[in-house]
Design an enzyme around this catalytic site. Structure first.
Site, PDB file in Angstrom:
ATOM      1  CG  ASP A  96      12.239 -11.101   1.278  1.00  0.00           C
ATOM      2  OD1 ASP A  96      11.936 -11.547   0.155  1.00  0.00           O
ATOM      3  OD2 ASP A  96      13.387 -11.205   1.763  1.00  0.00           O
ATOM      4  CG  ASP A 134      15.152 -19.302  -1.004  1.00  0.00           C
ATOM      5  OD1 ASP A 134      16.163 -18.710  -1.445  1.00  0.00           O
ATOM      6  OD2 ASP A 134      14.000 -18.910  -1.219  1.00  0.00           O
ATOM      7  NE  ARG A 174      20.333 -16.979   0.647  1.00  0.00           N
ATOM      8  CZ  ARG A 174      19.072 -16.874   0.210  1.00  0.00           C
ATOM      9  NH1 ARG A 174      18.354 -15.810   0.510  1.00  0.00           N
ATOM     10  NH2 ARG A 174      18.526 -17.838  -0.485  1.00  0.00           N
ATOM     11  CG  ASP A 200      16.189 -12.726  -4.633  1.00  0.00           C
ATOM     12  OD1 ASP A 200      17.057 -13.564  -4.893  1.00  0.00           O
ATOM     13  OD2 ASP A 200      15.237 -12.918  -3.866  1.00  0.00           O
ATOM     14  CE  LYS A 246      16.497 -11.857   0.313  1.00  0.00           C
ATOM     15  NZ  LYS A 246      15.643 -12.686   1.197  1.00  0.00           N
ATOM     16  CD1 TRP A 256      19.458 -17.348  -3.891  1.00  0.00           C
ATOM     17  CD2 TRP A 256      20.090 -17.222  -6.043  1.00  0.00           C
ATOM     18  NE1 TRP A 256      18.549 -16.567  -4.554  1.00  0.00           N
ATOM     19  CE2 TRP A 256      18.914 -16.476  -5.876  1.00  0.00           C
ATOM     20  CE3 TRP A 256      20.684 -17.285  -7.304  1.00  0.00           C
ATOM     21  CZ2 TRP A 256      18.306 -15.803  -6.930  1.00  0.00           C
ATOM     22  CZ3 TRP A 256      20.090 -16.614  -8.351  1.00  0.00           C
ATOM     23  CH2 TRP A 256      18.922 -15.895  -8.159  1.00  0.00           C
ATOM     24  N   GLY A 257      25.172 -17.878  -3.945  1.00  0.00           N
ATOM     25  CA  GLY A 257      26.470 -18.518  -4.183  1.00  0.00           C
ATOM     26  C   GLY A 257      26.810 -18.699  -5.649  1.00  0.00           C
TER      27      GLY A 257
HETATM   28  C1  GLA Z   1      14.428 -15.712  -3.294  1.00  0.00           C
HETATM   29  C2  GLA Z   1      15.284 -15.414  -2.070  1.00  0.00           C
HETATM   30  C3  GLA Z   1      14.444 -15.514  -0.817  1.00  0.00           C
HETATM   31  C4  GLA Z   1      13.246 -14.586  -0.902  1.00  0.00           C
HETATM   32  C5  GLA Z   1      12.456 -14.882  -2.157  1.00  0.00           C
HETATM   33  C6  GLA Z   1      11.366 -13.869  -2.420  1.00  0.00           C
HETATM   34  O1  GLA Z   1      14.029 -17.037  -3.323  1.00  0.00           O
HETATM   35  O2  GLA Z   1      16.362 -16.282  -2.004  1.00  0.00           O
HETATM   36  O3  GLA Z   1      15.210 -15.219   0.317  1.00  0.00           O
HETATM   37  O4  GLA Z   1      13.677 -13.257  -0.886  1.00  0.00           O
HETATM   38  O5  GLA Z   1      13.292 -14.882  -3.302  1.00  0.00           O
HETATM   39  O6  GLA Z   1      10.645 -14.210  -3.559  1.00  0.00           O
END
Ligand code: GLA
Length: 549
Positions: free
Chosen positions: A86, A276, A272, A189, A187, A255-256
């Site tokens: 990550d 988080d 997602r 973001d 992944k 995040w939806g």
């Molecule tokens: C976001 C994502 C997390 C992680 C962090 C890394 O908050 O939702 O899963 O990857 O970034 O900074």
């Protein structure tokens, strides 16, 4: 059994042959649901991700250490294959746009010509029979850069060198990560397209360039859905170009927000559904709730992602195995990616056992790919039912609260023939029972078809009045049923329907008083400690096999 089967077949044949069959059915479904067919997410991906374990303080030693344990513990053989790095790996973007790796943390990345490459790392992981995942952001800057101040492993250099996200570099970065470095998953973001409005502190201070936000997580009206979608679709195209063998997973992390539910399934392997997860029971429930209400958006090829597992930490650590099992069971029912988020180098054997529980993993990896749906939901209790490929059903009955609750689990929740017998397989203990064994006769005459199913929990306290009334005088006579020794049971329901069982009267899966007695005895033996709560929550999933006597 034979007669029932014949009757069922006859009914089916008659229906097919009947005059109505030739006419068009006005209620027949006309919609066609499509899901993303490229990529390697035909089943929910399983593996390990560095974020919940190490956040930005990640290194090659930590990552490879956990990867080695994934292999040596047998978890890899059970399906945990993706080792995902990550945030925390990038040093800066070089003048030619090529990303530079923090070689102080990832020593194998240092090449003789002074450049850096993750190829040695991915080769090592591939050599271990694993897959490799990497992380980026759709904007110019990352979540860690935007939301944290004093963070370790921050990208450094000039303003442009610190722009490590994909924005403006999609084709170059994806070609580097997949074509040259050999990653199998990315992944992506979205902080870079929501956190850098012109007046934001880090823009005003000159740390980062402004990027007019496309996403407002609190308002679809203030979100530019089309532009957001186009950015992520650009990544999809680059991924497909660089992975002609289809062996890649696009993990979309929005995040939806931005109505991502309606378009992620056309471009991403996982998406997602919430912000988080934290290692806190309530937050885990929140993340679960965001996915459980989106079963229509989960299909082979594209899955809801309520975020990574937090088993091992906080409310899900080795002192809270009930919660850890519950978290794992729920993620299995949701077809969520099973991404371990723990430093496996220090994992307790009991936690490794949970993560490796074959019967629960099998639910998650069931080839039918049906996400569980809510059969019942209240503030206290949720009942999740998941139809499995072989016609069985998995059921999770969840006590969401920190107090004992009474739930009714009925055949109706399972779309079950109510007068049929049902055999239960307790997934965590492997023990079996039948519905008839467990039903308590006097409750058969209950005025309602729904019989109470008290949901206690290991170590949980009952309210005083109820507890003393029940315990008064009479010790429990019934032998303690093995199915109550753990927290998971499953239902096989479709077999009954195939055999043409009638629906009608409803059964509860457990007779109430025996369950109470057993729950009480269990509680007495296992008082539980909670640092921040006086009681604990629990999950009681079932597996039942429909079978005729
Ligand atoms: C976001 C994502 C997390 C992680 C962090 C890394 O908050 O939702 O899963 O990857 O970034 O900074």
């Amino acid at each position: 059994m034979k007669r029932a089967a014949v009757a069922g077949l006859l009914a089916l044949s008659l229906f097919r042959a009947g005059p109505l069959a030739a006419q068009s059915d006005p209620l027949a479904p006309i919609g066609r649901w499509s899901a993303y067919t490229r990529g390697a997410a035909q089943l929910p991906p399983m593996g390990w991700n560095s974020w919940n374990a190490f956040a930005l303080d990640i290194s090659e030693a930590k990552l490879i250490g956990s990867a080695r344990i994934i292999v040596s513990s047998g978890l890899a053989a059970k399906g945990y294959r993706y080792i995902d790095l990550d945030e925390g790996w990038w040093a800066r973007r070089a003048a030619d746009g090529r990303m530079v790796i923090r070689a102080d943390k990832f020593p194998s990345a240092r090449l003789p010509d002074g450049r850096t490459s993750f190829r040695p790392l991915t080769d090592k992981l591939h050599g271990m029979g694993l897959k490799a995942g990497i992380y980026s952001d759709i904007g110019r800057n990352s979540c860690g850069q935007i939301h944290s101040d004093d963070i370790p492993n921050k990208p450094s250099g000039t303003l442009l060198e610190r722009e490590v996200g994909l924005y403006g570099h999609v084709d170059q970065d994806i070609a580097l990560y997949f074509g040259e470095w050999g990653f199998d998953l990315i992944k992506v973001d979205g902080c870079g397209i929501r956190g850098l409005w012109p007046e934001s502190p880090k823009v005003l201070s000159g740390e980062f360039r402004a990027l007019t936000p496309l996403v407002d997580s609190g308002s679809l009206g203030r979100t530019d859905i089309a532009a957001t979608r186009a950015l992520y679709d650009h990544v999809r195209q680059a991924l497909e170009r660089n992975n002609p063998d289809n062996d890649f997973i696009f993990s979309l992390c929005l995040w939806g927000a931005a109505d991502v539910r309606s378009w992620a399934r056309q471009m991403a392997g996982i998406s997602r559904t919430s912000e988080d997860i934290f290692p806190i029971w309530g937050r885990m429930l929140h993340n679960m709730d965001t996915s459980i209400r989106r079963p229509l958006y989960a299909h082979p090829g594209s899955w809801n992602d309520p975020d990574m597992l937090y088993i091992g930490t906080g409310d899900f650590d080795a002192k809270h195995l009930t919660e850890a099992r519950s978290h794992f069971s729920l993620w299995a029912m949701l077809n969520a990616p099973l991404m371990i988020g723990y430093d496996l180098r220090s994992a307790d054997p009991a936690l490794m056992e949970i993560l490796g529980k074959r019967e629960v993993i099998a639910l998650n990896q069931d080839p039918a790919g049906n996400q569980a749906v809510l059969a019942y939901d209240s503030d206290d209790v949720s009942i999740l039912v998941k139809a499995l490929a072989n016609g069985d059903k998995a059921i999770a009955v969840l006590n969401r609260t920190s107090d004992p609750v009474t739930a009714s689990l009925t055949a109706g929740h399972l779309k079950f023939a109510s007068d049929a017998d049902v055999s239960l397989t307790h997934l965590w203990s492997g023990t079996h029972a039948t519905l008839r064994d467990l039903a308590v006769p006097r409750y058969r005459q209950a005025r309602s078809a729904r019989w109470p199913l008290p949901l206690g929990n290991a170590g949980q306290r009952e309210p005083r009045g109820r507890r003393s009334r029940r315990s008064r005088g009479r010790p429990a006579r019934a032998p303690r049923h093995p199915a109550l020794g753990g927290h998971a049971h499953l239902a096989r329901a479709a077999a009954l329907r195939r055999l043409g069982w009638r629906t009608g009267r409803q059964h509860s899966l457990f007779g109430a008083d025996r369950h109470c007695r057993e729950a009480l005895r269990y509680r007495h033996r296992h008082p539980c400690q909670f640092p921040d709560r006086s009681a604990q929550q629990g999950l009681f999933p079932f597996q039942c096999a429909g079978r005729r006597r």
